[in-house]
Structure formats: C-alpha cells, structure tokens
Design an enzyme around this catalytic site. Structure first.
Site, PDB file in Angstrom:
ATOM      1  N   TYR A   1       0.829  -1.204   0.000  1.00 45.29           N
ATOM      2  CA  TYR A   1       0.000   0.000   0.000  1.00 45.29           C
ATOM      3  C   TYR A   1       0.866   1.259   0.000  1.00 45.29           C
ATOM      4  O   TYR A   1       1.795   1.402   0.799  1.00 45.29           O
ATOM      5  CB  TYR A   1      -0.894  -0.007   1.234  1.00 45.29           C
ATOM      6  CG  TYR A   1      -2.005   1.006   1.227  1.00 45.29           C
ATOM      7  CD1 TYR A   1      -3.155   0.783   0.489  1.00 45.29           C
ATOM      8  CD2 TYR A   1      -1.919   2.174   1.975  1.00 45.29           C
ATOM      9  CE1 TYR A   1      -4.196   1.691   0.488  1.00 45.29           C
ATOM     10  CE2 TYR A   1      -2.951   3.096   1.990  1.00 45.29           C
ATOM     11  CZ  TYR A   1      -4.092   2.856   1.241  1.00 45.29           C
ATOM     12  OH  TYR A   1      -5.114   3.764   1.247  1.00 45.29           O
TER      13      TYR A   1
ATOM     14  N   SER B   1       1.514  -7.734   2.105  1.00 45.66           N
ATOM     15  CA  SER B   1       0.500  -6.772   2.530  1.00 45.66           C
ATOM     16  C   SER B   1      -0.510  -6.545   1.404  1.00 45.66           C
ATOM     17  O   SER B   1      -1.187  -7.480   0.982  1.00 45.66           O
ATOM     18  CB  SER B   1       1.175  -5.486   2.994  1.00 45.66           C
ATOM     19  OG  SER B   1       0.260  -4.658   3.672  1.00 45.66           O
ATOM     20  N   GLN B   2      -0.652  -5.317   0.887  1.00 48.57           N
ATOM     21  CA  GLN B   2      -1.553  -5.109  -0.237  1.00 48.57           C
ATOM     22  C   GLN B   2      -1.169  -5.992  -1.420  1.00 48.57           C
ATOM     23  O   GLN B   2      -2.028  -6.549  -2.110  1.00 48.57           O
ATOM     24  CB  GLN B   2      -1.549  -3.649  -0.684  1.00 48.57           C
ATOM     25  CG  GLN B   2      -2.407  -3.364  -1.903  1.00 48.57           C
ATOM     26  CD  GLN B   2      -2.302  -1.931  -2.357  1.00 48.57           C
ATOM     27  OE1 GLN B   2      -3.191  -1.129  -2.121  1.00 48.57           O
ATOM     28  NE2 GLN B   2      -1.205  -1.590  -3.022  1.00 48.57           N
TER      29      GLN B   2
ATOM     30  N   ASP C   1       1.639  -7.890  14.554  1.00 51.76           N
ATOM     31  CA  ASP C   1       1.314  -7.016  13.434  1.00 51.76           C
ATOM     32  C   ASP C   1       0.010  -6.275  13.735  1.00 51.76           C
ATOM     33  O   ASP C   1      -1.036  -6.898  13.928  1.00 51.76           O
ATOM     34  CB  ASP C   1       1.160  -7.861  12.169  1.00 51.76           C
ATOM     35  CG  ASP C   1       1.029  -7.052  10.897  1.00 51.76           C
ATOM     36  OD1 ASP C   1       0.856  -5.823  10.978  1.00 51.76           O
ATOM     37  OD2 ASP C   1       1.093  -7.658   9.814  1.00 51.76           O
TER      38      ASP C   1
ATOM     39  N   HIS D   1       4.612  -5.784  11.086  1.00 51.77           N
ATOM     40  CA  HIS D   1       4.221  -5.897   9.679  1.00 51.77           C
ATOM     41  C   HIS D   1       5.392  -6.220   8.756  1.00 51.77           C
ATOM     42  O   HIS D   1       5.187  -6.604   7.610  1.00 51.77           O
ATOM     43  CB  HIS D   1       3.536  -4.610   9.238  1.00 51.77           C
ATOM     44  CG  HIS D   1       2.732  -4.745   7.994  1.00 51.77           C
ATOM     45  ND1 HIS D   1       1.772  -5.722   7.816  1.00 51.77           N
ATOM     46  CD2 HIS D   1       2.748  -4.026   6.838  1.00 51.77           C
ATOM     47  CE1 HIS D   1       1.229  -5.602   6.618  1.00 51.77           C
ATOM     48  NE2 HIS D   1       1.802  -4.580   6.005  1.00 51.77           N
TER      49      HIS D   1
END
Length: 332
Positions: free
Chosen positions: A96, A196-197, A282, A311
């Site tokens: 992201y 992640s994204q 996270d 994260h």
C-alpha cells in the site's frame, strides 16, 4: 505486544465476513469487460548498464483498457541455464502506497533465474516507492485521504475493483510476452507474489485466475474487513473507520461493498499451492485476519508464523523461503 486472539483461537479462525450471492457473477462480468480491450503489451528495452539482468519497460491494458506500467526483469541471456528454453515467471504486486519503483531496484527474482514482472499500482506510488500509473477511472462519493474509501459506496466504483482487474491482466500480459517479445516465458509456470496489499492482490488473482502455478502471500491485507476495522487502530484500515465516523449512515452500504473485495470471500476458489506468512505482533494486518484468509484458502498451503514481529514479518527470511518454495513449485 500481542493484541489479537490467543494462539489456539487464531489457528481455527475463519473470519467474520460473508460472500455476496452474486460474487462470482460480479467478477466474471468485470473481467469479461476488461477483456474486451485487446491485450496489446508494449515491451521496451530499458538501458541499465547491468551485466546480469536485462530490464524492460512494460505497458499493458488494465481495467477499462487503461495503460498500466510494469517493470520486466530477466536474467541476462548468457547467464540462463538454458538460453533456448522458456523461463518460469513471477508477477509481483506492491504494498500500500508504493509503486513499481525504479528499474534498478528489486533485482532478486531475475537474479534467481525467473522472469519477473513488477506491476505498478494505479493511483499510488508516492508513499514510499515511485509509481507512474494514474487511477484514470476516477471515483464516486466523498473519501478520506488514501485509497481505502475511494468509490466505496458501490462495488462498481470501488478502487479495488480496478486494481484487482489490473492484477489479473498483469498475469495475462505475462503469458502473452512470447507473442510480443523474443523473451520466452512459460505460460504454465507463472506465480503471483506480494506482501501486505501485494499479498491481497496475489490472493485475489489466485481466485480469479485459477490456473496460476503458485502463490506467495506475506501478511496479506484486505482480509476480513469487519474484524480488521474493529480491532486495529492502524492505517490503512483506519481510513475506513475514519470515513464511517463521519458517514455514520453508510456502515451497511460500505460493508456490503467491501465484501466483494475481501480475500476471505475469494480464496475458497483458489487451487494453486500457496505460501503464507503471519506476524503475531502485526497491527497493520491483524493476525486473525491473516489466519482467516489462510484457513479459508482452498488450495495446498503452508504458513510461516513470526511470533515477535510486526508488519515487516520475516523480511529477508520470508524472501529466501519464497525462493525455495517457487523453485520447487515452478521447476521445469
């Protein structure tokens, strides 16, 4: 610190979201519309000064036929084990706020012998890594800063409808490369990868392109929206909470839209072998939301658990594990 479910509950947690009845039709119609635009992939050599990796600037049509940029990185021809044989491919999606970055970055996968396509992320690429692709489709309705609420009052206008479609088209572009370039990529040995994204996009593609060969999804985002927005105070999920704190009457509408893009609702359709990771400290992608995606993923799967990480998860150790996983899954 640990702020989510206890370990025994995490292992069994499958999420709090429900798939819309028309989920399959929604995505079939979306992708059918995208495919009405010819898959004309432009591949332009990029002068790099490198001896071990070849670089190419790529443009392909994404959602609405809009041009999406990517970097293609290849092991130099003289270093390939079999210069006449097709290469396995890795399509990578970005976290992201980031974009495809500079051409000379991220040489890991090409150095390992893969054809590596790194997709730019429409409308992003100013937070931590450069991007070059605008979100030309626009949006509808008010939004807080960021992408999480762009067009969120309707699945047709929501930002991630466009981005998920771009990701599917990136895989199709990778498969078409033998038709537009002397570079040979094996269309049956293409994996999708991200963190992640980027991991959310990889999981979405695994459901929407059931013939991808393998999936790597590290600390995936966009999973179990109802729980995520209620248990973390961190951005980007916080964008949705901020929006609903002002747009108080839109909670049901927003959650109905998000259900079409929740990876927990999509991955029961996935069949490719997958490697996941989760970090138990996270707060960006809460562990329970990652477990929800992992536990509902229908294909063969492995999970690496990082008890004391946030994260960043396993960082380079995740990359090394992904390399071993993909070398096995994409072996010729």
């Amino acid at each position: 610190m640990y702020s989510d479910l206890p370990a025994d509950q995490l292992a069994a947690y499958r999420g709090s979201t429900s798939a819309p009845e028309d989920l399959d039709r929604f995505w079939a119609e979306t992708l059918d519309e995208a495919r009405t635009y010819p898959l004309a992939v432009e591949v332009t050599p990029y002068p790099s000064g490198l001896r071990t990796v070849e670089l190419y600037d790529v443009v392909f049509p994404g959602f609405g036929g809009e041009p999406i940029r990517a970097w293609l990185r290849l092991p130099a021809r003289n270093l390939r084990e079999d210069s006449d044989g097709p290469l396995p491919g890795v399509v990578q999606f970005v976290g992201y706020g980031g974009g495809r970055g500079d051409a000379h970055e991220n040489l890991f996968w090409a150095s390992a012998g893969f054809a590596h396509l790194q997709m730019d992320t429409r409308g992003q690429g100013a937070g931590w890594s450069k991007g070059a692709t605008p979100d030309g489709a626009g949006s509808a309705g008010p939004q807080v800063p960021g992408m999480m609420t762009r067009g969120v009052l309707d699945p047709q206008t929501y930002y991630y409808r466009r981005l998920f479609t771009d990701a599917v088209r990136a895989v199709e572009a990778m498969r078409s490369l033998p038709q537009v370039s002397s570079v040979q990529v094996d269309p049956m040995r293409i994996a999708v990868l991200g963190q992640s994204q980027g991991a959310a996009l990889a999981l979405a593609v695994s459901a929407l392109c059931p013939d991808v060969a393998a999936v790597v999804a590290f600390v995936p985002f966009l999973s179990d929206f109802p729980r995520a927005v209620s248990v973390t105070d961190s951005y980007p999920y916080r964008e949705i909470r901020d929006y609903l704190a002002v747009q108080r009457g839109q909670v049901e509408t927003v959650m109905e839209t998000l259900a079409y893009f929740d990876t927990v609702n999509l991955v029961p359709r996935a069949t490719a072998p997958a490697l996941f990771s989760v970090a138990l400290m996270d707060t960006t992608t809460p562990p329970s939301t990652v477990y929800a995606a992992y536990n509902t993923y229908a294909g063969p799967k492995e999970l690496t658990v990082w008890p004391f990480n946030g994260h960043e998860a396993g960082a380079i150790e995740d990359d090394v594990a992904a390399l071993a996983f993909l070398q096995k899954q994409l072996a010729g």
